[in-house]
Design a protein around this motif. Structure first.
Motif, PDB file in Angstrom:
ATOM      1  N   THR A 216       0.883  -1.111   0.168  1.00  5.68           N
ATOM      2  CA  THR A 216      -0.136   0.056  -0.154  1.00  5.68           C
ATOM      3  C   THR A 216       0.884   1.241  -0.067  1.00  5.68           C
ATOM      4  N   ASN A 217       0.198   2.314  -0.465  1.00  3.43           N
ATOM      5  CA  ASN A 217       0.943   3.596  -0.260  1.00  3.43           C
ATOM      6  C   ASN A 217       0.783   4.174   0.839  1.00  3.43           C
ATOM      7  N   GLY A 218      -0.028   3.827   1.797  1.00  2.00           N
ATOM      8  CA  GLY A 218      -0.314   4.328   3.043  1.00  2.00           C
ATOM      9  C   GLY A 218      -1.619   5.125   3.252  1.00  2.00           C
ATOM     10  N   ILE A 219      -2.112   5.314   2.165  1.00  2.00           N
ATOM     11  CA  ILE A 219      -3.224   6.519   2.246  1.00  2.00           C
ATOM     12  C   ILE A 219      -4.174   6.362   3.328  1.00  2.00           C
ATOM     13  N   LYS A 220      -4.519   4.858   3.633  1.00  2.00           N
ATOM     14  CA  LYS A 220      -5.732   4.810   4.402  1.00  2.00           C
ATOM     15  C   LYS A 220      -5.304   3.940   5.760  1.00  2.00           C
ATOM     16  N   LEU A 221      -3.850   4.017   6.063  1.00  2.00           N
ATOM     17  CA  LEU A 221      -3.272   3.723   7.182  1.00  2.00           C
ATOM     18  C   LEU A 221      -3.346   4.385   8.347  1.00  2.00           C
ATOM     19  N   ASP A 222      -4.602   5.044   8.824  1.00  3.44           N
ATOM     20  CA  ASP A 222      -4.605   5.791   9.917  1.00  3.44           C
ATOM     21  C   ASP A 222      -4.420   5.134  11.233  1.00  3.44           C
ATOM     22  N   LYS A 223      -4.635   5.791  12.281  1.00  5.61           N
ATOM     23  CA  LYS A 223      -3.940   5.126  13.809  1.00  5.61           C
ATOM     24  C   LYS A 223      -5.000   3.916  14.167  1.00  5.61           C
ATOM     25  N   THR A 224      -6.482   4.147  13.704  1.00 11.69           N
ATOM     26  CA  THR A 224      -7.513   2.891  13.727  1.00 11.69           C
ATOM     27  C   THR A 224      -7.020   1.816  12.928  1.00 11.69           C
ATOM     28  N   ARG A 225      -6.596   1.905  11.845  1.00 10.93           N
ATOM     29  CA  ARG A 225      -6.708   1.025  10.873  1.00 10.93           C
ATOM     30  C   ARG A 225      -5.108   0.061  11.339  1.00 10.93           C
ATOM     31  N   ALA A 226      -4.239   0.997  11.681  1.00 11.76           N
ATOM     32  CA  ALA A 226      -2.920   0.743  12.195  1.00 11.76           C
ATOM     33  C   ALA A 226      -3.224  -0.298  13.136  1.00 11.76           C
TER      34      ALA A 226
ATOM     35  N   GLU B 160       3.729   3.114  16.055  1.00  8.84           N
ATOM     36  CA  GLU B 160       2.968   3.176  17.340  1.00  8.84           C
ATOM     37  C   GLU B 160       2.011   2.371  17.962  1.00  8.84           C
ATOM     38  N   ALA B 161       1.397   1.777  16.995  1.00  5.15           N
ATOM     39  CA  ALA B 161       0.272   0.623  17.082  1.00  5.15           C
ATOM     40  C   ALA B 161       0.993  -0.655  17.703  1.00  5.15           C
ATOM     41  N   GLY B 162       2.333  -0.666  17.378  1.00  3.78           N
ATOM     42  CA  GLY B 162       2.894  -1.900  17.854  1.00  3.78           C
ATOM     43  C   GLY B 162       3.040  -2.994  16.880  1.00  3.78           C
ATOM     44  N   MET B 163       2.580  -2.656  15.778  1.00  7.02           N
ATOM     45  CA  MET B 163       2.704  -3.643  14.580  1.00  7.02           C
ATOM     46  C   MET B 163       4.111  -4.239  14.428  1.00  7.02           C
ATOM     47  N   LYS B 164       4.299  -5.548  14.148  1.00  5.20           N
ATOM     48  CA  LYS B 164       5.541  -6.179  14.181  1.00  5.20           C
ATOM     49  C   LYS B 164       5.747  -6.490  12.679  1.00  5.20           C
ATOM     50  N   ASP B 165       7.255  -6.549  12.229  1.00  3.21           N
ATOM     51  CA  ASP B 165       7.468  -6.857  10.989  1.00  3.21           C
ATOM     52  C   ASP B 165       6.944  -6.519   9.789  1.00  3.21           C
ATOM     53  N   PHE B 166       6.248  -5.245   9.881  1.00  2.00           N
ATOM     54  CA  PHE B 166       5.909  -4.350   8.747  1.00  2.00           C
ATOM     55  C   PHE B 166       7.245  -4.020   7.902  1.00  2.00           C
TER      56      PHE B 166
ATOM     57  N   ALA C  29      18.533   2.690   7.388  1.00  2.00           N
ATOM     58  CA  ALA C  29      18.401   3.388   8.786  1.00  2.00           C
ATOM     59  C   ALA C  29      16.911   3.739   8.722  1.00  2.00           C
ATOM     60  N   LEU C  30      16.185   4.159   7.622  1.00  2.00           N
ATOM     61  CA  LEU C  30      14.800   4.801   7.907  1.00  2.00           C
ATOM     62  C   LEU C  30      13.927   3.579   8.361  1.00  2.00           C
ATOM     63  N   THR C  31      14.265   2.595   7.753  1.00  2.73           N
ATOM     64  CA  THR C  31      13.387   1.556   8.066  1.00  2.73           C
ATOM     65  C   THR C  31      13.664   0.815   9.604  1.00  2.73           C
ATOM     66  N   ASP C  32      15.104   0.806   9.895  1.00  2.00           N
ATOM     67  CA  ASP C  32      15.246   0.392  11.268  1.00  2.00           C
ATOM     68  C   ASP C  32      14.615   1.359  12.140  1.00  2.00           C
ATOM     69  N   SER C  33      14.598   2.697  12.057  1.00  2.00           N
ATOM     70  CA  SER C  33      14.111   3.528  12.944  1.00  2.00           C
ATOM     71  C   SER C  33      12.669   3.345  13.221  1.00  2.00           C
ATOM     72  N   PHE C  34      11.900   2.693  12.419  1.00  3.54           N
ATOM     73  CA  PHE C  34      10.418   2.376  12.473  1.00  3.54           C
ATOM     74  C   PHE C  34      10.461   0.860  13.169  1.00  3.54           C
ATOM     75  N   GLY C  35      11.686   0.331  13.235  1.00  3.27           N
ATOM     76  CA  GLY C  35      11.473  -1.067  13.764  1.00  3.27           C
ATOM     77  C   GLY C  35      10.801  -2.155  12.559  1.00  3.27           C
ATOM     78  N   ALA C  36      11.139  -1.768  11.424  1.00  2.42           N
ATOM     79  CA  ALA C  36      10.384  -2.173  10.490  1.00  2.42           C
ATOM     80  C   ALA C  36      11.631  -2.981   9.322  1.00  2.42           C
ATOM     81  N   GLN C  37      11.345  -3.626   8.680  1.00  2.00           N
ATOM     82  CA  GLN C  37      12.315  -4.684   7.696  1.00  2.00           C
ATOM     83  C   GLN C  37      12.215  -3.704   6.334  1.00  2.00           C
TER      84      GLN C  37
END
Lengths: 97, 411
Positions: B112-122, B166-172, B191-199
């Protein structure tokens, strides 16, 4: 919630295909998928598929190899394959229950 | 329909035992995973969109038809699908279909380009098992990203990443298409990815869809390919690639993953109207195997289509089979060759041994490269249009291109 830890493979113990693992037959053997850790692996022969699916019916991994008719010369490579599957949690120790 | 495929022996015999890669060349009873584009609709107009997305196709699979496809995938034991588009989340039933798939043992990884991923969906995604999210980002800075994906798209992606973290999603995942403009930003992406705990996931730019229009300008240079290869050898374990850089293996050492074109063998694409193509980068009638709406559904297409049977043979002829590196790269990407007008049994246009450049230079000047007749690109100006192709907002050639009623009184 703690994730199950991969057990050290001891062929003298009773094993089974992990409960969260699905096995899909393929012409060369099978594809195995773990719904928990989402790992994908392959069983590269039909004999290995027979071994993995019947682990649960035998008192140990060693006994399973004998029951499935794995030739003695190939047993060490089958045990190695099972050890790999234990490490990736595709097979799990069977509790005594 | 006949695809021009490399010469292969008829009715080949599958070998018993041996390497898995040799088994995969003969295909599987069901795909390992498949890509399913849920809609051609997209709020963006990325310059390199591989599916030429933009406008929704009125023949798009209905909710019930999509559920039937999921039922079939469950029966065939396809354990997960890569869902994309278009922008899949703009389908009103997207969240329903996500739950439906997961409830039927079909795990979902969606881009996704992230357009719909607000706090509730996250937060909803963080609570859901068997779902993976990939946020597309094609520049580690807004400047580089937005030139290709459109103004504001960097900010949208970063906001989605923040919400997921922020929602605690893992492995995104952060999913990057490597281009000439961002190839120097790999460490910054990491570095950017690591800063979000993402892959981090990086994939190859293909000359597919609108990608064909910008490929000459955007595909990495040979020097960048060499750097990318070294970077993958050094960082490969922590970075996903969708096995898309296997052509780089001809530099020497094999890269981790499946070094094989999986088209029609272990992967395929279901497009928004149910058409089944050999791979996500091959939306062209030559690679169309059937439709999930046909009798027998997806399973019949996968198991019985003539095209897929053709693809399920090892390549035995062609210039590449005589190359010392053939076992490493297997001739590269079928779609990349096809859309640059190169023969399918010849070198990949980005062949790292340089044979691709030679082949591209030797193309007939009159050659018209194949184009897909499937194009859902926006026809009018899009908010935040990418600037890569020059100034946006070209006025319509005819006023009725904008509205069928233009010029009529009262319209």
């Amino acid at each position: 919630m703690t994730a199950p830890v991969a057990a050290v493979f001891d062929p003298a113990l009773p094993w089974q295909k992990a409960r969260s693992v699905a096995l899909r037959p393929e012409p060369f053997g099978a594809l195995v998928y773990h719904f928990g850790n989402r790992k994908l692996s392959f069983l590269k022969s039909k004999m290995l598929v027979a071994v993995v699916t019947s682990l649960a019916e035998h008192p140990s991994a060693e006994a399973t190899l004998v029951a499935c008719g794995v030739p003695e010369t190939q047993r060490s490579s089958y045990l190695k394959a099972l050890a790999d599957l234990a490490r990736s949690q595709m097979i799990e120790l069977r509790s005594a229950s | 329909m006949t695809a021009v495929l490399p010469s292969r022996p008829t009715a080949p015999q599958r070998p018993v035992g041996g390497r898995l890669i040799d088994q995969f060349e003969y295909g599987l009873d069901a795909p390992i995973c498949l890509t399913w584009e849920l809609t051609y609709a997209c709020n963006l107009a990325c310059a390199h969109c591989l599916s030429s997305s933009g406008r929704r196709d009125p023949r798009e699979l209905s909710t019930a038809e999509a559920e039937a496809v999921i039922d079939e995938l469950q029966r065939m034991q396809v354990f997960y699908v890569n869902v994309g588009g278009g922008e899949p989340t703009v389908r009103p039933d997207f969240w329903h279909l996500l739950d439906y798939a997961i409830g039927h043992d079909v795990g979902v990884k969606f881009s996704t380009n992230g357009i719909k991923l607000d706090k509730t969906r996250a937060a909803q995604l963080a609570r859901t098992d068997y779902v993976d999210v990939q946020i597309s980002l094609d520049g580690a800075t807004a400047e580089v990203n937005d030139r290709v994906r459109g103004t504001g798209s960097y900010a949208t992606a970063i906001r989605a990443l923040e919400n997921l973290a922020e929602a605690g999603m893992k492995d995104f995942k952060v999913s990057v298409v490597v281009t000439r403009e961002n190839a120097g930003q790999l460490d910054a992406f990491k570095a950017l990815t690591d800063s979000f705990g993402a892959q981090l996931r990086i994939t190859r730019l293909r000359p597919s869809g609108r990608g064909a229009d910008v490929w000459d300008e955007l595909h990495p240079t040979m020097a960048q390919q060499k750097d990318l290869y070294q970077w993958l050898l050094a960082n490969g374990d922590g970075v996903l690639t969708g096995d898309s850089f296997f052509h780089l293996s001809a530099f020497g050492e094999a890269l981790p993953g499946l070094n094989l074109c999986g088209a029609g063998r272990v992967v395929c694409l279901i497009d928004p109207v149910g058409d089944v193509y050999a791979c996500p980068f091959a939306i062209h009638e030559n690679f169309l195997a059937g439709n999930v709406r046909d009798e027998g559904g997806f399973q019949r297409v996968w198991q019985s289509s003539e095209l897929f049977a053709d693809l399920r043979n090892p390549q035995t002829g062609g210039a590449c089979t005589k190359c010392a590196h053939f076992d490493a790269c297997r001739g590269g990407c079928m779609a990349a060759k096809f859309f640059t007008g190169l023969p399918l049994d010849g070198p990949d246009p980005e062949c790292v041994q340089g044979y691709g450049e030679t082949a591209l230079a030797a193309r007939d000047l009159e050659l018209v490269t194949p184009r897909s007749h499937i194009d859902h690109s926006h026809t009018g100006p899009v908010r935040g249009q990418p600037t890569l192709l020059g100034m946006p907002a070209v006025p319509p050639a005819k006023i009725c291109d904008e509205s069928p009623l233009a010029g009529f009184p009262g319209a």
